[in-house]
Design a protein around this motif. Structure first.
Motif, PDB file in Angstrom:
ATOM      1  N   VAL A 162       0.789  -1.108  -0.085  1.00  0.00           N
ATOM      2  CA  VAL A 162      -0.106   0.100   0.016  1.00  0.00           C
ATOM      3  C   VAL A 162       0.841   1.320   0.138  1.00  0.00           C
ATOM      4  O   VAL A 162       0.477   2.197  -0.649  1.00  0.00           O
ATOM      5  N   ALA A 163       1.980   1.232   0.705  1.00  0.00           N
ATOM      6  CA  ALA A 163       2.767   2.365   0.814  1.00  0.00           C
ATOM      7  C   ALA A 163       3.325   2.709  -0.632  1.00  0.00           C
ATOM      8  O   ALA A 163       3.449   3.807  -1.147  1.00  0.00           O
ATOM      9  N   ALA A 164       3.939   1.541  -1.294  1.00  0.00           N
ATOM     10  CA  ALA A 164       4.281   1.785  -2.690  1.00  0.00           C
ATOM     11  C   ALA A 164       3.464   2.464  -3.522  1.00  0.00           C
ATOM     12  O   ALA A 164       3.596   3.522  -4.367  1.00  0.00           O
ATOM     13  N   ALA A 165       2.240   1.845  -3.554  1.00  0.00           N
ATOM     14  CA  ALA A 165       1.119   2.456  -4.362  1.00  0.00           C
ATOM     15  C   ALA A 165       0.697   3.824  -4.171  1.00  0.00           C
ATOM     16  O   ALA A 165       0.444   4.576  -5.116  1.00  0.00           O
ATOM     17  N   ALA A 166       0.685   4.093  -2.755  1.00  0.00           N
ATOM     18  CA  ALA A 166       0.436   5.465  -2.357  1.00  0.00           C
ATOM     19  C   ALA A 166       1.485   6.489  -2.616  1.00  0.00           C
ATOM     20  O   ALA A 166       1.044   7.726  -2.993  1.00  0.00           O
ATOM     21  N   VAL A 167       2.675   6.069  -2.553  1.00  0.00           N
ATOM     22  CA  VAL A 167       3.782   7.036  -3.313  1.00  0.00           C
ATOM     23  C   VAL A 167       3.641   7.049  -4.557  1.00  0.00           C
ATOM     24  O   VAL A 167       3.769   8.250  -4.963  1.00  0.00           O
ATOM     25  N   ALA A 168       3.503   5.995  -5.288  1.00  0.00           N
ATOM     26  CA  ALA A 168       3.177   6.295  -6.708  1.00  0.00           C
ATOM     27  C   ALA A 168       2.296   7.008  -6.981  1.00  0.00           C
ATOM     28  O   ALA A 168       2.344   8.144  -8.013  1.00  0.00           O
ATOM     29  N   ALA A 169       1.042   7.050  -6.557  1.00  0.00           N
ATOM     30  CA  ALA A 169      -0.223   7.605  -6.799  1.00  0.00           C
ATOM     31  C   ALA A 169      -0.066   9.349  -6.271  1.00  0.00           C
ATOM     32  O   ALA A 169      -0.656   9.887  -7.148  1.00  0.00           O
TER      33      ALA A 169
END
Lengths: 286, 286
Positions: B198-205
Motif C-alpha cells: 500500500v505504501a508503494a502504491a500510495a507513493v506512486a499515486a
C-alpha cells in the motif's frame, strides 16, 4: 587529437558523484588535469588509491587556483560555502557547478554571496539524477551519468552563456539536461526522491524485528533506499523541508483513505486506489 | 530409481506460484503426474504450451479424482472454496495445501467446511514467500522456492501427521519451513508485505505525472511492487483488513513525526527517525 575543453578541473568532495564526474571527465578526454579536494589530509591517499583523480588535496585554495571548471559535490549543507570559496580562487572565466540534490536554498545562498557580477565567472546549479545503493569514491563509475537526467536550475542571476556552458558540461558526461527553476526542482524532487526516502525509512522502522523473517522481495524493494546515510539525508530533508512535509501529509491522507476503505470492507474503493498507484508506476517502467 | 512420493498431483490455479510448484515437482522427480486446473477451457492450451504441467483441464473434479496431493494456488478469495471442493474428490489420504498470502480467513473457512474429520485427508495452510515482479505460468521457475521461506499455519483441526507431510512437501521444493498460527502469520505479513504494498502504491499515486521525468532509482525501487495486479491485491488486502489498517495508521503516525520535525527544523529528531529506519533495513540485507 583535439585540445581537452577544460584545462584544470577542481572536484570538491570526491564521493560517488564527484568521483564519477572526475572519472568521466578523464575517460572522455574532457580535462587536462582533474584535482580532487577532500575534507582532510588523511583522505588524500584513499582517493588517490581509487584512481579517479590526477591529484588530491585538502587545500581548496590551491586546487581551485586557475581552475576553469569547479564541480562541488559535497553534502548539501556545505555546497554554497564551498562554491563561493572556490569562486574566489578560480580563473576569472570559470564555470562553477554542483551536484546537490536540493537547489533553492543553495542557489539563493550562492547568489547572495557571489564574489563578482560579471559575465565570466558564474555558478549554475545542477542535480544529476544518478546514484545507486553504493557510495564513496570506490563506487565511482565513468558511465554513471549516461542515460541519467541532470536538472539545471538557473536563477535570475545566471548569465545565459554560463547556462549554455553548464549544459555542455553535463551533456558531455552523457546525461540528458532539463532546465527548471530551483523552486520547481525542489517541489518535484520532494515527491520523486525525498518523500519516497522517508516512506521507505518509515516502512522499515515500523516493521517489528521479529517480522523480518517473513520479509521477501517486496519489503526489500520498498525499503531499499532507507539504507542511505542518515547524516546526508538529514541535511537533504532539512534543505527542502516545506515541500517534503506537504508531500508526507498528502501521503498520510492517501494511507488513511486505504485504512478507511479497509475498515468499511470497501473493495471497490481499494481497487480504485490501487489502480491509481499502478498507473503512475507503469508510466515509469521498471 | 526410487518411486516418486506423489502419484497424482492436482495444482489448482496455474500462475507464477502454481506453475512453479508444478515445474519443481516434475524437475525434482517428486510426482508421477501433475495436472493443472485452469479457470476455463480456453486457458488449457496456454498452460500446456508453457510446459509446466503434464496435463491441463478446467474440470476440477476429474483432475482431483484420486489425487494424493492437491495444491491450491488461486487468488486468495477462492482458495477455501477450491480446497473444500478438491477434498471431496481427492484420494482418502490426500494432503491439500495452498499458496495463499493471507491465512486466518482461509484456514477458518476450510476448517468449517472440511468434508471429513479423520486423520487421513487433511488441509494444511501454507504461504511460500516467493514471487517477483512477473506473474503468470510463463514466469514459472523450478527454483522459485529455493532459499525462500514457506510459512505453514496449522490450526487446532490440523492432524500432526498432515503437518509433517506438508513440511516434507514444501521442504521438498527447496524452501525453509516455519510454523505459526494463521492469525500470527497475518499480523506479520500485514507489516512485511501488505503495508509496504500500500505504501508503494500510495507513493506512486501521490507523485504527479509531470514529476516522473525526475524519478530515479530510489522512486523506482520504492514503488516497484505497486505494479502488482489491483484485482489480486484488492482481495489480499480485504482478507487481512484489520492488521493492515492498523499498520497503515502506525505508518501514518511515523510520517507525521517526520513532517513535524521538518516543520520545527529539528535535524536531530529527523536523524533519529532515519537511523531507526536504516537499522531495521540493514537487519535484512539487500
Amino acid at each position: 587529437m583535439p585540445k581537452p575543453p577544460y584545462r584544470r578541473v577542481a572536484v570538491i568532495g570526491v564521493g560517488l558523484i564527484g568521483g564519477s564526474v572526475a572519472l568521466a571527465l578523464r575517460q572522455r578526454g574532457l580535462a587536462k588535469r582533474v584535482i580532487g579536494v577532500v575534507r582532510s589530509a588523511d583522505r588524500v591517499q584513499r582517493v588517490l588509491d581509487c584512481g579517479v583523480v590526477d591529484e588530491a588535496t585538502a587545500d581548496l585554495e590551491s586546487a581551485c587556483g586557475g581552475a576553469d571548471l569547479v564541480v562541488v559535490t559535497t553534502p548539501v549543507d556545505s555546497i554554497a560555502r564551498m562554491a563561493v570559496e572556490a569562486a574566489q580562487h578560480a580563473a576569472p572565466d570559470a564555470l562553477v557547478t554542483d551536484g546537490g540534490s536540493t537547489k533553492a536554498a543553495i542557489v539563493a545562498a550562492i547568489d547572495a554571496h557571489w564574489p563578482t557580477d560579471g559575465d565570466g565567472l558564474a555558478f549554475v546549479g545542477a542535480h544529476p539524477l544518478a546514484g545507486g545503493h553504493l557510495s564513496g569514491p570506490d563506487a565511482a563509475r565513468a558511465d554513471l551519468f549516461e542515460a541519467a537526467v541532470t536538472v539545471l536550475t538557473p536563477s535570475a542571476a545566471t548569465p545565459a552563456a554560463a547556462l549554455r556552458r553548464a549544459r555542455q558540461f553535463w551533456e558531455g558526461l552523457g546525461s540528458t539536461v532539463v532546465e527548471m527553476s530551483p523552486e520547481r526542482h525542489d517541489q518535484l524532487v520532494a515527491l520523486t526522491s525525498h518523500v519516497p526516502h522517508v516512506a521507505a525509512a518509515a516502512v522499515a522502522a515500523t516493521t517489528p524485528a521479529e517480522a523480518l523473517a517473513l520479509a521477501a522481495t517486496g519489503w526489500a524493494d520498498t525499503t531499499r533506499v532507507a539504507a542511505g546515510s542518515p547524516e546526508l539525508w538529514r541535511e537533504i530533508l532539512l534543505a527542502n523541508a516545506a515541500p517534503i512535509a506537504d508531500g508526507l501529509r498528502r501521503l498520510g491522507q492517501e494511507l488513511e483513505a486505504y485504512a478507511a476503505a479497509l475498515d468499511a470492507g470497501d473493495g471497490d474503493a481499494i481497487q480504485r486506489l490501487l489502480e491509481e498507484g499502478r498507473q503512475r508506476r507503469d508510466a515509469l517502467g521498471s
